[in-house]
Design a protein around this motif. Sequence first.
Motif, PDB file in Angstrom:
ATOM      1  N   MET A 103      80.175 -27.155-109.958  1.00  0.00           N
ATOM      2  CA  MET A 103      79.247 -27.132-111.017  1.00  0.00           C
ATOM      3  C   MET A 103      78.092 -26.777-110.658  1.00  0.00           C
ATOM      4  N   THR A 145      70.675 -28.228-120.167  1.00  0.00           N
ATOM      5  CA  THR A 145      72.112 -28.193-119.855  1.00  0.00           C
ATOM      6  C   THR A 145      72.370 -28.052-118.736  1.00  0.00           C
ATOM      7  N   THR A 146      71.044 -27.973-118.051  1.00  0.00           N
ATOM      8  CA  THR A 146      71.548 -27.800-116.440  1.00  0.00           C
ATOM      9  C   THR A 146      71.556 -29.505-115.998  1.00  0.00           C
ATOM     10  N   LEU A 156      84.335 -28.280-121.035  1.00  0.00           N
ATOM     11  CA  LEU A 156      83.870 -26.650-120.363  1.00  0.00           C
ATOM     12  C   LEU A 156      84.375 -26.039-122.010  1.00  0.00           C
ATOM     13  N   ALA A 169      75.717 -31.367-117.252  1.00  0.00           N
ATOM     14  CA  ALA A 169      75.855 -29.925-116.186  1.00  0.00           C
ATOM     15  C   ALA A 169      75.922 -30.583-114.256  1.00  0.00           C
ATOM     16  N   VAL A 222      74.934 -23.423-112.601  1.00  0.00           N
ATOM     17  CA  VAL A 222      74.194 -23.687-113.920  1.00  0.00           C
ATOM     18  C   VAL A 222      72.514 -23.462-113.181  1.00  0.00           C
ATOM     19  N   VAL A 250      76.760 -24.324-121.387  1.00  0.00           N
ATOM     20  CA  VAL A 250      77.158 -24.717-119.881  1.00  0.00           C
ATOM     21  C   VAL A 250      77.932 -23.094-119.067  1.00  0.00           C
ATOM     22  N   GLY A 307      80.239 -27.720-123.521  1.00  0.00           N
ATOM     23  CA  GLY A 307      81.001 -26.110-122.409  1.00  0.00           C
ATOM     24  C   GLY A 307      80.587 -25.211-122.665  1.00  0.00           C
TER      25      GLY A 307
END
Lengths: 301, 306
Positions: free
Chosen positions: B28, B195-196, B166, B199, B32, B175, B172
């Motif tokens: 994950m 978002t990074t 997700l 995540a 990202v 991401v 989600g």
Amino acid sequence: MSDFAVGLISNIGMITFVALSAYLLLVSGSISFGQQAYFGLGAYAAGIATTLWDWPLALGLAFGALTGALGGGLVGALTRRLHGLYFAIATLAFAEMTRLALDLWRYQRPIGGELVGPDGPNGFAGIRRAFTDGWEPLSFMILIWVLLAGTMLVLILFERSRSGAALRGAGEDPVLARALGTDVARLRVNTAAAAGAIAGLGGGLYAHLNTYIEPRLFDVMLGVHALAYGIIGGLGTAFGPLIGVLIDIGILESSRLFQGWRMVVFGGLVALLLIWRPRGLLDEATVRRLRRLFTTPARHA
Amino acid sequence: MIVDIVQTLLNGLAAGAAYALLGVGFTMMFGVMRRLNLSYGATLMFGGYLGALLASRAGGALPDAALVLLAAAVTVAGATLAGLYVERLCFAPLRGRSGVAAMVSSFAVWMQIEEFSTWLLPLHTNPYPAPFNVASWQLGALTLRPEHLLTLLVAVLVAILLHRLLRASRFGLAVRTLSDSPAAAQAVGIDAGRTTLLAFLAASTVGGIGAWLVLVADQQVTPMFGMWSMAKGLIAMMLGGLGSIPGAVAGGLLLGVLEASGQALFGPQIRELIAWGALFLVLVLRPGGLFGRAAFDLDIAAHQRL
């Protein structure tokens, strides 16, 4: 010179070989987490040659470098289609395989009444060729640095040559390099072999200075440190890796100031340094500026 | 004979379920950021050390059940917190710039976190609180170990929750868009930085849960745990295909089964060699991973969708 200083300076020299090896690959655009494997292979090969086969030291060291080159070339050929992270992880996998295989490998012979040779996880003791040939720690330190200086000189001359420019070009933009007629795949294999040879030479020296080696010395910590030294020092010149090693081993490890906190300090410094200079202290722009500084009078003459 | 094979498979799947969570967390982060986080293992080790520290300081004062739950919470929270530190220091300032620099920077921070953890607990082996005073169950000739059941149960639960997160939330979607194509994410106004970060934290939490499952099965934590968990997560991720979450689950399970069968056939010394050998072979022969869609084809897939 004190024993401590001789040991420290020898260590800096030997680790610089692995850092140079990682640097050469970085310049060609490949990240390797696995140069410790060729350092280890070189150490074992050179030790076996001089101890079990009774070869002279020079031949043993050459054999170590050759073994490193063969290992590097083999991995380079198998992974020539991989780039970026895929290459980095493949080199890591190969290095760990090498370390674990050395853990299983036994090849011993009785010499002078005792068994000598690689003994799996117990390591390989009694690599005394250098000292029975009359090398002292001080003269051996000088030998290390003469060989290191020679290697760096070859690298610096190479980088100024046509093929050196092709290498840097392939590292910066492989597609453009291919369009300009560089055989990038072949260049990558050759670079991997050369980098393996440099690490292997360092490994041979390491085995003969310490007289004892074991597989766990060649774990991923060594390889990633070598990579970090290469990039901290800077990707602009072959002096970069040496500067990286000097900063870590020369200043932080040897000074008592950071005892017990060395990694906390080193780690934080590196992280901050790389925000400020992502291609290291002596990056390409700095090297160009320095070179201009020295060549300015000539340009106006 | 058949029983032995089934037992080995079962042991392998249980170990593999924990590897799968380690791999999912890793993949994950990669998805990202398109960067390898080398301090991943160290952040998990830090969480584990906090759990062990809790047990060593407050072990006597708490009832066993409370200690186990608290240690789990502390471990997962510690891993997430360390992840926050890593993302802010190594990845956020270098976003969109040199990938190698971010990776080397995260390596330097690995050393930092590892040394800090061993400073908290200087012993080599530190007991980790585990909930298993229960004996193993016998099901015919098969042995069911409680930690194996716990691992499988928790891993399935986390996988379902993560899938919901997700597939069925705005976050989600953001991401997934960012992983598929950063350019597309920018075009539709996704805040890439935020978002990074989120995540990354979610991935650290998943990794932390995986680490907790390993630690309760081992009932101890050592300074080797950082390196070890990074290796397992890395192999699980790459076997399945870089950047693919279902791939990391499959890769983790496969790795567990491979290791368990290797150990049953050739002894424990071969275990690790088989794991790295499988990774090397897959990279050389099929770099995109064994299963599903890999990061290799991600860009193409994203372009087709646009």
